[in-house]
Design a protein around this motif. Structure first.
Motif, PDB file in Angstrom:
ATOM      1  N   ALA A 186     -15.415   9.408   0.932  1.00 25.59           N
ATOM      2  CA  ALA A 186     -15.451  10.296  -0.192  1.00 25.59           C
ATOM      3  C   ALA A 186     -16.011   9.618  -1.554  1.00 25.59           C
ATOM      4  O   ALA A 186     -15.527   8.366  -1.831  1.00 25.59           O
ATOM      5  N   ALA A 187     -16.816  10.348  -2.444  1.00 29.27           N
ATOM      6  CA  ALA A 187     -17.413   9.798  -3.652  1.00 29.27           C
ATOM      7  C   ALA A 187     -16.345   9.612  -4.816  1.00 29.27           C
ATOM      8  O   ALA A 187     -15.955   8.973  -5.494  1.00 29.27           O
ATOM      9  N   HIS A 188     -15.308  10.777  -4.604  1.00 29.92           N
ATOM     10  CA  HIS A 188     -14.305  11.166  -5.568  1.00 29.92           C
ATOM     11  C   HIS A 188     -12.888  10.026  -5.016  1.00 29.92           C
ATOM     12  O   HIS A 188     -12.684  10.002  -3.813  1.00 29.92           O
ATOM     13  N   LYS A 189     -12.522   9.367  -5.918  1.00 33.30           N
ATOM     14  CA  LYS A 189     -11.370   8.436  -5.568  1.00 33.30           C
ATOM     15  C   LYS A 189     -10.027   8.924  -6.286  1.00 33.30           C
ATOM     16  O   LYS A 189      -9.870   9.046  -7.424  1.00 33.30           O
ATOM     17  N   PRO A 190      -8.843   9.393  -5.438  1.00 32.96           N
ATOM     18  CA  PRO A 190      -8.053   9.901  -6.220  1.00 32.96           C
ATOM     19  C   PRO A 190      -7.191   8.595  -6.913  1.00 32.96           C
ATOM     20  O   PRO A 190      -7.230   7.441  -6.318  1.00 32.96           O
ATOM     21  N   ALA A 191      -6.277   8.886  -7.925  1.00 28.63           N
ATOM     22  CA  ALA A 191      -5.964   7.580  -8.714  1.00 28.63           C
ATOM     23  C   ALA A 191      -4.560   7.405  -7.739  1.00 28.63           C
ATOM     24  O   ALA A 191      -4.315   6.006  -8.023  1.00 28.63           O
ATOM     25  N   ALA A 192      -3.884   7.919  -6.948  1.00 27.77           N
ATOM     26  CA  ALA A 192      -2.817   7.664  -6.237  1.00 27.77           C
ATOM     27  C   ALA A 192      -2.567   8.401  -5.151  1.00 27.77           C
ATOM     28  O   ALA A 192      -2.971   9.464  -5.000  1.00 27.77           O
ATOM     29  N   VAL A 193      -2.018   7.663  -4.166  1.00 28.61           N
ATOM     30  CA  VAL A 193      -1.394   8.388  -3.071  1.00 28.61           C
ATOM     31  C   VAL A 193      -0.053   8.158  -2.838  1.00 28.61           C
ATOM     32  O   VAL A 193       0.609   7.119  -2.856  1.00 28.61           O
ATOM     33  N   LEU A 194       0.778   9.358  -2.477  1.00 33.63           N
ATOM     34  CA  LEU A 194       2.050   9.283  -2.209  1.00 33.63           C
ATOM     35  C   LEU A 194       2.392   9.558  -0.833  1.00 33.63           C
ATOM     36  O   LEU A 194       1.946  10.567  -0.171  1.00 33.63           O
ATOM     37  N   LEU A 195       3.121   8.563  -0.353  1.00 39.08           N
ATOM     38  CA  LEU A 195       3.263   8.743   1.388  1.00 39.08           C
ATOM     39  C   LEU A 195       4.777   8.794   1.958  1.00 39.08           C
ATOM     40  O   LEU A 195       5.650   7.866   1.318  1.00 39.08           O
ATOM     41  N   ALA A 196       4.933   9.813   2.740  1.00 34.27           N
ATOM     42  CA  ALA A 196       6.301   9.553   3.375  1.00 34.27           C
ATOM     43  C   ALA A 196       6.292   8.738   4.857  1.00 34.27           C
ATOM     44  O   ALA A 196       5.113   8.847   5.379  1.00 34.27           O
ATOM     45  N   PRO A 202       2.728   1.942  11.429  1.00 32.45           N
ATOM     46  CA  PRO A 202       2.714   1.108  10.452  1.00 32.45           C
ATOM     47  C   PRO A 202       1.637   1.503   9.430  1.00 32.45           C
ATOM     48  O   PRO A 202       0.711   2.107   9.555  1.00 32.45           O
ATOM     49  N   MET A 203       2.250   1.329   8.112  1.00 30.82           N
ATOM     50  CA  MET A 203       1.035   1.682   6.852  1.00 30.82           C
ATOM     51  C   MET A 203       0.831   0.373   6.181  1.00 30.82           C
ATOM     52  O   MET A 203       1.479  -0.329   5.533  1.00 30.82           O
ATOM     53  N   ALA A 204      -0.557   0.147   5.983  1.00 34.98           N
ATOM     54  CA  ALA A 204      -1.007  -0.708   5.088  1.00 34.98           C
ATOM     55  C   ALA A 204      -1.245  -0.102   3.795  1.00 34.98           C
ATOM     56  O   ALA A 204      -1.957   0.858   3.484  1.00 34.98           O
ATOM     57  N   LEU A 205      -0.504  -0.483   2.881  1.00 41.78           N
ATOM     58  CA  LEU A 205      -0.487   0.103   1.511  1.00 41.78           C
ATOM     59  C   LEU A 205      -1.599  -0.807   0.618  1.00 41.78           C
ATOM     60  O   LEU A 205      -1.811  -1.972   0.489  1.00 41.78           O
ATOM     61  N   VAL A 206      -2.464   0.217  -0.146  1.00 42.99           N
ATOM     62  CA  VAL A 206      -3.527  -0.229  -1.184  1.00 42.99           C
ATOM     63  C   VAL A 206      -2.603  -0.580  -2.346  1.00 42.99           C
ATOM     64  O   VAL A 206      -2.070   0.367  -3.017  1.00 42.99           O
ATOM     65  N   GLU A 207      -2.588  -1.686  -2.720  1.00 46.22           N
ATOM     66  CA  GLU A 207      -2.203  -2.180  -4.084  1.00 46.22           C
ATOM     67  C   GLU A 207      -2.446  -1.420  -5.297  1.00 46.22           C
ATOM     68  O   GLU A 207      -3.754  -1.061  -5.440  1.00 46.22           O
ATOM     69  N   GLY A 208      -1.716  -0.659  -6.058  1.00 43.09           N
ATOM     70  CA  GLY A 208      -1.754  -0.115  -7.252  1.00 43.09           C
ATOM     71  C   GLY A 208      -2.152   1.482  -7.039  1.00 43.09           C
ATOM     72  O   GLY A 208      -2.303   2.278  -7.921  1.00 43.09           O
ATOM     73  N   ARG A 209      -2.532   1.801  -5.667  1.00 46.05           N
ATOM     74  CA  ARG A 209      -3.016   3.182  -5.426  1.00 46.05           C
ATOM     75  C   ARG A 209      -1.975   3.960  -4.627  1.00 46.05           C
ATOM     76  O   ARG A 209      -1.436   5.084  -5.144  1.00 46.05           O
ATOM     77  N   ASP A 210      -1.289   3.269  -3.592  1.00 41.92           N
ATOM     78  CA  ASP A 210      -0.523   3.859  -2.733  1.00 41.92           C
ATOM     79  C   ASP A 210       0.988   3.641  -3.098  1.00 41.92           C
ATOM     80  O   ASP A 210       1.292   2.506  -3.465  1.00 41.92           O
ATOM     81  N   HIS A 211       1.696   4.705  -3.018  1.00 39.94           N
ATOM     82  CA  HIS A 211       3.226   4.555  -3.314  1.00 39.94           C
ATOM     83  C   HIS A 211       4.036   5.139  -2.115  1.00 39.94           C
ATOM     84  O   HIS A 211       3.609   6.282  -1.717  1.00 39.94           O
ATOM     85  N   ARG A 212       5.023   4.353  -1.765  1.00 42.29           N
ATOM     86  CA  ARG A 212       5.977   5.045  -0.599  1.00 42.29           C
ATOM     87  C   ARG A 212       6.956   5.994  -1.203  1.00 42.29           C
ATOM     88  O   ARG A 212       7.569   5.550  -2.290  1.00 42.29           O
ATOM     89  N   MET A 213       7.056   7.231  -0.859  1.00 44.25           N
ATOM     90  CA  MET A 213       8.115   8.306  -1.278  1.00 44.25           C
ATOM     91  C   MET A 213       9.480   7.480  -1.275  1.00 44.25           C
ATOM     92  O   MET A 213      10.388   7.741  -2.317  1.00 44.25           O
ATOM     93  N   ASP A 214       9.922   6.899  -0.438  1.00 45.55           N
ATOM     94  CA  ASP A 214      11.228   6.415  -0.194  1.00 45.55           C
ATOM     95  C   ASP A 214      11.451   5.508  -1.183  1.00 45.55           C
ATOM     96  O   ASP A 214      12.914   5.257  -1.768  1.00 45.55           O
ATOM     97  N   ARG A 215      10.451   4.710  -1.740  1.00 47.50           N
ATOM     98  CA  ARG A 215      10.558   3.623  -2.728  1.00 47.50           C
ATOM     99  C   ARG A 215      10.696   4.365  -4.111  1.00 47.50           C
ATOM    100  O   ARG A 215      11.467   3.939  -5.084  1.00 47.50           O
ATOM    101  N   LEU A 216      10.141   5.325  -4.234  1.00 44.82           N
ATOM    102  CA  LEU A 216       9.880   5.933  -5.593  1.00 44.82           C
ATOM    103  C   LEU A 216      11.056   6.846  -5.999  1.00 44.82           C
ATOM    104  O   LEU A 216      11.430   7.205  -7.140  1.00 44.82           O
ATOM    105  N   ALA A 217      11.398   7.397  -4.716  1.00 39.86           N
ATOM    106  CA  ALA A 217      12.392   8.836  -5.031  1.00 39.86           C
ATOM    107  C   ALA A 217      13.528   8.216  -5.541  1.00 39.86           C
ATOM    108  O   ALA A 217      13.972   9.046  -6.539  1.00 39.86           O
TER     109      ALA A 217
END
Ligand code: AMP
Length: 633
Positions: A186-196, A202-217
């Motif tokens: 995509a040309a548009h890049k979201p600022a953040a991704v929130l993941l359950a 397994p999930m490879a997280l992109v630093e600064g963009r990806d956030h795990r719900m269980d950590r944030l909650a």
């Protein structure tokens, strides 16, 4: 009991008075000042001056009397889990999700793309967006990277909510790699991704963009997020749907009209009451899921069953063709909504399974999304012993256009017909090239709707008013009417029968797909010079996609054709998703075209269905079709 005829007439003759009454079914922060604004028809504004919120109507307003009553019952036969959330718990979960989204920068008017399996957090995310006044755009979890990327570019979401994986029939489908690839495309890049994280892949997280719900909650566990009061005409969501071109359209829906339309449909069509249980087997990625898994039942104060899994697998992962009826018994389901394809799947099972559980709580089974054939309707109706109610609608309409409104009057149903026009819908049949009204019973025409369209109907195509007008309202010469792109006939009593699409849209297992989209995906394969995709009748899925490709290197031997078939199928599954994968890919020397170069899809389709291909006077090279006829046999 009232007469439906009078109810319907009033909705058409006095829409303001009719809908002002229906508007009282929901809570308004500020009641509407104007019920219907017709100044920009066919653009329609309902309930101008009114302010409300979908999350408030679905949750908060029920809290005083239903805090401890069930609201969301999440059942997954994929993970063997069942959990009931009360209205009080739903309120907490949705505020927590809203607070997380807010911390990632989501505010009023921002878009949030939701790409999730059928799990409770997906429902929380939708309601959290509604709470914040953010616009959600749910993309069906079965879509792959290319489809997802085009939707990301159109919606331009601030945040994407997703999960590690979905699961189907015990097979884990990792979402995160598909999402990462879509964001890359995509040309548009979201600022953040929130993941359950469901612990499935397994999930490879992109630093600064990806956030795990269980950590944030935890930091948001007690957050209070009040509902943002929205203007009735503000946008609640966009939902992408396929059409004639390869570019999907963002169907845009409002807040106030949608809430009223759903509340009214729950009463008049589904005869639903607060405290009852609703079980819709669709997916939140489709319009039926938006309306009758999430918003409709909750607005009505019901418990909604959110189901992940096949219709034939039990909670222990073992085959169970009675799982749905087991759930109906356990949760005392009163109203159920599914699709003909699902019933055709069940029809392959032992009919005794329909009688294995006590389904006496069930009042009716509603079926929609594709034509309901008579044998399927009869089989399920006799097996379950409840009325089967076919209802015809579209992503665009937001709620049923044709069915029977048993909450108004117990009208008879007719096998093969979804029913009569619903209140608010001025449905007609017109001639496809002159636009003339067709009023003689049995005459075939295009099913169209006159403006003003009722509340809940799409407002426009997201960021493209012109496309809304050109595609839907100006497709039939001489008249400005909304085209459903479906053929239909009407009998002498006003019951409609739907006869299939007028455009290149096909319906696979109740899912709408554009053949052009599939063709575009196939064209990406380097060995393919030309391609045509048609929908072909299928006993189980209603229709399947069948592709004809002209290989660049010419048609080789059988082994070469088989190899190409496998590769083309994979190209489509990787690009668009498994649901778009053609059932067959035939290698052919040439495609049948008119002298002006237009593909003769209808002839191809007829040949595949072993029907007469019809008038071929315009065909350029009759040999191409004859060769295909020989190939199909
Ligand atoms: P969608 O927007 O994905 O819900 O697809 C809408 C299309 O599905 C309609 O335009 C029809 O072609 C078809 N459809 C939906 N419900 C029915 C029904 N009850 N009977 C016949 N066709 C239906």
């Amino acid at each position: 009991m009232r007469s439906y005829e009078a109810f319907y007439r009033r909705s058409i003759d006095e829409p303001e008075a009719f809908w002002a009454e229906q508007a009282r079914l929901i809570d308004w922060q500020q009641p509407p000042a104007t019920i219907l604004d017709r100044s920009r028809l066919p653009f329609t504004t309902w309930f101008g001056g009114g302010t409300t919120n979908l999350s408030h109507n679905a949750i908060d307003r029920h809290l005083p009397h239903r805090r401890d009553e069930p609201a969301v019952i999440a059942v997954s036969t994929e993970t063997g889990t069942e959990r009931t959330y009360t209205y009080g718990e739903l309120h907490r979960e949705v505020q927590q999700m809203a607070s997380m989204l807010r911390s990632l920068g989501v505010g009023r008017g921002d878009r949030v793309l939701i790409y999730m399996p059928m799990i409770a957090p997906a429902v929380f995310a939708m309601l959290a967006c509604a709470r914040l006044g953010a616009i959600h755009s749910v993309v069906f979890g079965g879509f792959a990277s290319a489809s997802l990327a085009s939707r990301i570019d159109d919606a331009q979401p601030a945040v994407i909510v997703s999960a590690d994986a979905g699961s189907r029939g015990g097979k884990v489908l990792a979402y995160k790699p598909l999402l990462d690839e879509a964001i890359r495309l995509a040309a548009h890049k979201p600022a953040a991704v929130l993941l359950a994280d469901r612990g499935l892949a397994p999930m490879a997280l992109v630093e600064g963009r990806d956030h795990r719900m269980d950590r944030l909650a935890p930091a948001h566990a007690d957050a209070e997020v009040p509902c943002e009061w929205m203007d009735a005409a503000d946008v609640s969501y966009t939902l992408y749907t396929s059409g004639t071109t390869g570019r999907p359209k963002g169907v845009q829906r409002d807040v106030g009209g949608y809430a009223v339309a759903l509340a009214a449909s729950m009463r008049h069509i589904f005869q639903a009451s607060p405290g009852e249980t609703y079980f819709c087997t669709s997916d939140i990625g489709w319009v039926v899921g938006h309306c009758y898994i999430v918003y409709g039942p909750l607005i009505a104060g019901m418990a909604t069953l959110v189901y992940e899994g096949l219709p034939t697998q039990g909670l222990d992962g073992q085959p169970d063709g009675a799982i749905w009826w087991r759930l109906v018994e356990k949760y005392k389901v009163n109203v159920m909504f599914s699709a003909p394809t699902a019933v055709r799947v069940l029809k392959k099972q032992d009919p005794a399974l329909l009688r294995k559980h006590d389904v006496s709580s069930l009042r009716a089974l509603f079926l929609a999304g594709e034509p309901l054939d008579e044998p399927t309707a009869r089989w399920i109706s006799e097996g379950l012993g409840v009325p089967i109610i076919d209802n015809y609608w579209q992503t665009e309409s937001g709620w049923p256009i044709l069915t029977v409104a048993h909450g108004v009057e117990q009208q008879p149903t007719r096998l093969g017909s979804p029913g009569v026009p619903m209140y608010g819908f001025k449905v007609k049949l017109v001639h496809e090239s002159t636009g003339a009204d067709l009023t003689t019973p049995g005459e075939k025409g295009v099913v169209v709707i006159e403006s003003p369209t009722p509340p809940g109907f799409m407002q426009t195509v997201w960021r493209d008013d012109q496309r809304f007008l050109d595609t839907y309202w100006h497709s039939i010469p001489g008249v400005e009417v909304y085209s459903t792109f479906d053929w239909g006939v009407r009998d002498a009593d006003g019951y409609f029968y739907i006869l299939g699409r007028t455009d290149d849209v096909i319906n696979v297992a109740g899912h709408r797909l554009g053949t052009r989209e599939i063709e575009e995906a196939i064209s990406a394969h380097p060995a393919v010079a030309e391609v045509a995709v048609v929908g072909v009748a299928d006993a189980l899925k209603g229709q399947v996609a069948v592709a004809f490709v002209v290989p660049r290197a010419g048609v080789g031997d059988e082994a070469a054709a088989l190899k190409l078939e496998g590769e083309v199928m994979k190209t489509v599954a990787d690009g668009l998703g498994a649901l778009a994968r053609p059932a067959r890919v035939h290698s052919v020397a040439a495609l049948p075209k008119t002298r002006s170069g237009k593909l003769l899809r209808r002839a191809l389709q007829a040949v595949c269905e072993r029907r007469d291909p019809g008038d071929l006077t315009t065909i350029d090279d009759p040999g191409s079709l004859q060769a295909i006829q020989r190939l199909i046999g």
